[in-house]
Design a protein around this motif. Structure first.
Motif, mmCIF file in Angstrom:
data_model
loop_
_atom_site.group_PDB
_atom_site.id
_atom_site.type_symbol
_atom_site.label_atom_id
_atom_site.label_comp_id
_atom_site.label_asym_id
_atom_site.label_seq_id
_atom_site.Cartn_x
_atom_site.Cartn_y
_atom_site.Cartn_z
ATOM 1 N N LEU A 97 -5.984 -33.866 -18.790
ATOM 2 C CA LEU A 97 -6.068 -32.776 -19.521
ATOM 3 C C LEU A 97 -7.791 -32.342 -19.334
ATOM 4 N N ALA A 98 -8.242 -31.416 -19.359
ATOM 5 C CA ALA A 98 -8.954 -31.293 -19.330
ATOM 6 C C ALA A 98 -10.187 -31.809 -20.501
ATOM 7 N N PRO A 99 -11.403 -31.289 -20.566
ATOM 8 C CA PRO A 99 -11.884 -31.876 -21.973
ATOM 9 C C PRO A 99 -11.960 -30.900 -22.319
ATOM 10 N N GLY A 100 -12.182 -30.977 -24.015
ATOM 11 C CA GLY A 100 -11.826 -30.479 -24.845
ATOM 12 C C GLY A 100 -10.655 -29.828 -24.548
ATOM 13 N N ALA A 101 -9.264 -29.857 -24.219
ATOM 14 C CA ALA A 101 -7.956 -29.099 -24.458
ATOM 15 C C ALA A 101 -7.326 -29.206 -25.245
ATOM 16 N N ARG A 102 -6.905 -28.228 -25.518
ATOM 17 C CA ARG A 102 -6.076 -27.809 -27.146
ATOM 18 C C ARG A 102 -4.139 -28.574 -27.310
ATOM 19 N N ILE A 103 -4.264 -28.746 -27.332
ATOM 20 C CA ILE A 103 -2.309 -29.324 -27.806
ATOM 21 C C ILE A 103 -2.149 -29.068 -29.247
ATOM 22 N N ARG A 104 -1.022 -28.289 -28.674
ATOM 23 C CA ARG A 104 0.124 -27.087 -30.536
ATOM 24 C C ARG A 104 1.004 -27.701 -29.871
ATOM 25 N N ASP A 105 1.595 -28.270 -31.875
ATOM 26 C CA ASP A 105 2.555 -29.362 -32.056
ATOM 27 C C ASP A 105 3.401 -28.037 -32.048
ATOM 28 N N THR A 126 -1.447 -23.808 -19.623
ATOM 29 C CA THR A 126 -2.457 -23.624 -18.587
ATOM 30 C C THR A 126 -3.360 -24.233 -18.396
ATOM 31 N N VAL A 127 -3.858 -24.137 -17.056
ATOM 32 C CA VAL A 127 -4.634 -24.855 -16.334
ATOM 33 C C VAL A 127 -6.645 -24.174 -16.227
ATOM 34 N N ASP A 128 -7.555 -24.650 -16.120
ATOM 35 C CA ASP A 128 -8.370 -24.217 -15.716
ATOM 36 C C ASP A 128 -9.047 -24.063 -14.609
ATOM 37 N N THR A 129 -10.191 -23.503 -14.216
ATOM 38 C CA THR A 129 -10.730 -23.207 -12.579
ATOM 39 C C THR A 129 -10.310 -24.626 -12.551
ATOM 40 N N LEU A 130 -10.707 -26.154 -12.553
ATOM 41 C CA LEU A 130 -10.685 -27.305 -11.973
ATOM 42 C C LEU A 130 -9.353 -28.148 -11.800
ATOM 43 N N GLY A 131 -8.309 -27.079 -12.350
ATOM 44 C CA GLY A 131 -6.870 -27.558 -12.112
ATOM 45 C C GLY A 131 -6.443 -27.922 -13.260
ATOM 46 N N LEU A 133 -5.715 -29.634 -17.041
ATOM 47 C CA LEU A 133 -4.868 -28.264 -18.484
ATOM 48 C C LEU A 133 -5.689 -28.286 -19.584
ATOM 49 N N MET A 134 -5.848 -27.632 -20.474
ATOM 50 C CA MET A 134 -6.698 -26.738 -20.470
ATOM 51 C C MET A 134 -5.762 -26.324 -21.874
ATOM 52 N N ASN A 135 -4.411 -25.370 -22.169
ATOM 53 C CA ASN A 135 -3.495 -25.048 -23.561
ATOM 54 C C ASN A 135 -2.672 -25.781 -22.970
ATOM 55 N N VAL A 136 -1.907 -25.836 -24.255
ATOM 56 C CA VAL A 136 -0.551 -27.121 -23.999
ATOM 57 C C VAL A 136 0.026 -26.864 -25.439
#
Length: 170
Positions: A97-105, A126-131, A133-136
C-alpha cells in the motif's frame, strides 16, 4: 458633503456586509427552525413522545455505482489479501500500500489497513507512479458481478460507457 455625513456613510459601508450576513443568518435560522419543527411534529407518536426518524443514507443511490465516491474508470479489478500493513497480496502477488492509501469499505467509508489483516476481498484498485496501491474499493456482490478489466491491456482495448459506467468487451 458635510463631515458628519461622510462618517455616517463610511460607517454604513462598513456595517452593510454584517447586516447582510445577519439578515441571511436569520432567514437560514427561520428555515432550519421550520424544517426541524416539521420533522419533530412528524416524528411524534400517538403517545406524545418523540421517536427517531430514519436518517438519509450518506451515499447517493443515484450515482451510477451507488457510491458517494464513484469507483474510478482507471481502476482495475483484483483480489486482495491484507497482511501486516503495508503488505498485501494482490492477485497472488506481493504488493504494498502507498503511504496515504485510501481503502473504502462496502459502505464507502474509509478504513485502516490494520483493521483488515488476514481478510480477503474482491476489489477495484489504482496504483501510483511507483506501482504502490493508492485507492482500494472493497466491492459489494452486485459491483463485483459487473464486468471490469483486470489488466491495463484489457482496459486499453475494452470500451467504456460513461453514461452507464460499465465496461464492455469489443
Amino acid at each position: 458633503m458635510p463631515r458628519c455625513l461622510k462618517s455616517v456613510t463610511a460607517a454604513l459601508a462598513l456595517a452593510a456586509p454584517a447586516l447582510v450576513f445577519a439578515q441571511s443568518a436569520a432567514v437560514v435560522g427561520a428555515v432550519v427552525g421550520t424544517v426541524l419543527g416539521a420533522a419533530s411534529s412528524a416524528s411524534q407518536s400517538t403517545s406524545g413522545t418523540t421517536t427517531a426518524t430514519s436518517s438519509t443514507p450518506l451515499s447517493n443511490p443515484d450515482t451510477p455505482i451507488g457510491r458517494a465516491t464513484p469507483i474510478l474508470k482507471q481502476s482495475l479489478r483484483g483480489e486482495i489479501l491484507f497482511g501486516q500493513p503495508p503488505e498485501v497480496t494482490l492477485n497472488g502477488n506481493a504488493a504494498r500500500l502507498a503511504p496515504g492509501a485510501r481503502i473504502r469499505d462496502l459502505d464507502n467509508r474509509l478504513v485502516l489497513s490494520g483493521n483488515l489483516v488476514g481478510q480477503k476481498y474482491k476489489v477495484n484498485y489504482t496504483v501510483d507512479t511507483l506501482g504502490l496501491l493508492m485507492n482500494v474499493w472493497i466491492l459489494k456482490a452486485d459491483e463485483a458481478a459487473k464486468l471490469w478489466p483486470t489488466t491495463p491491456t484489457e482496459a486499453a482495448t475494452w470500451i467504456w460507457d460513461p453514461v452507464s459506467q460499465t465496461w464492455s468487451k469489443p
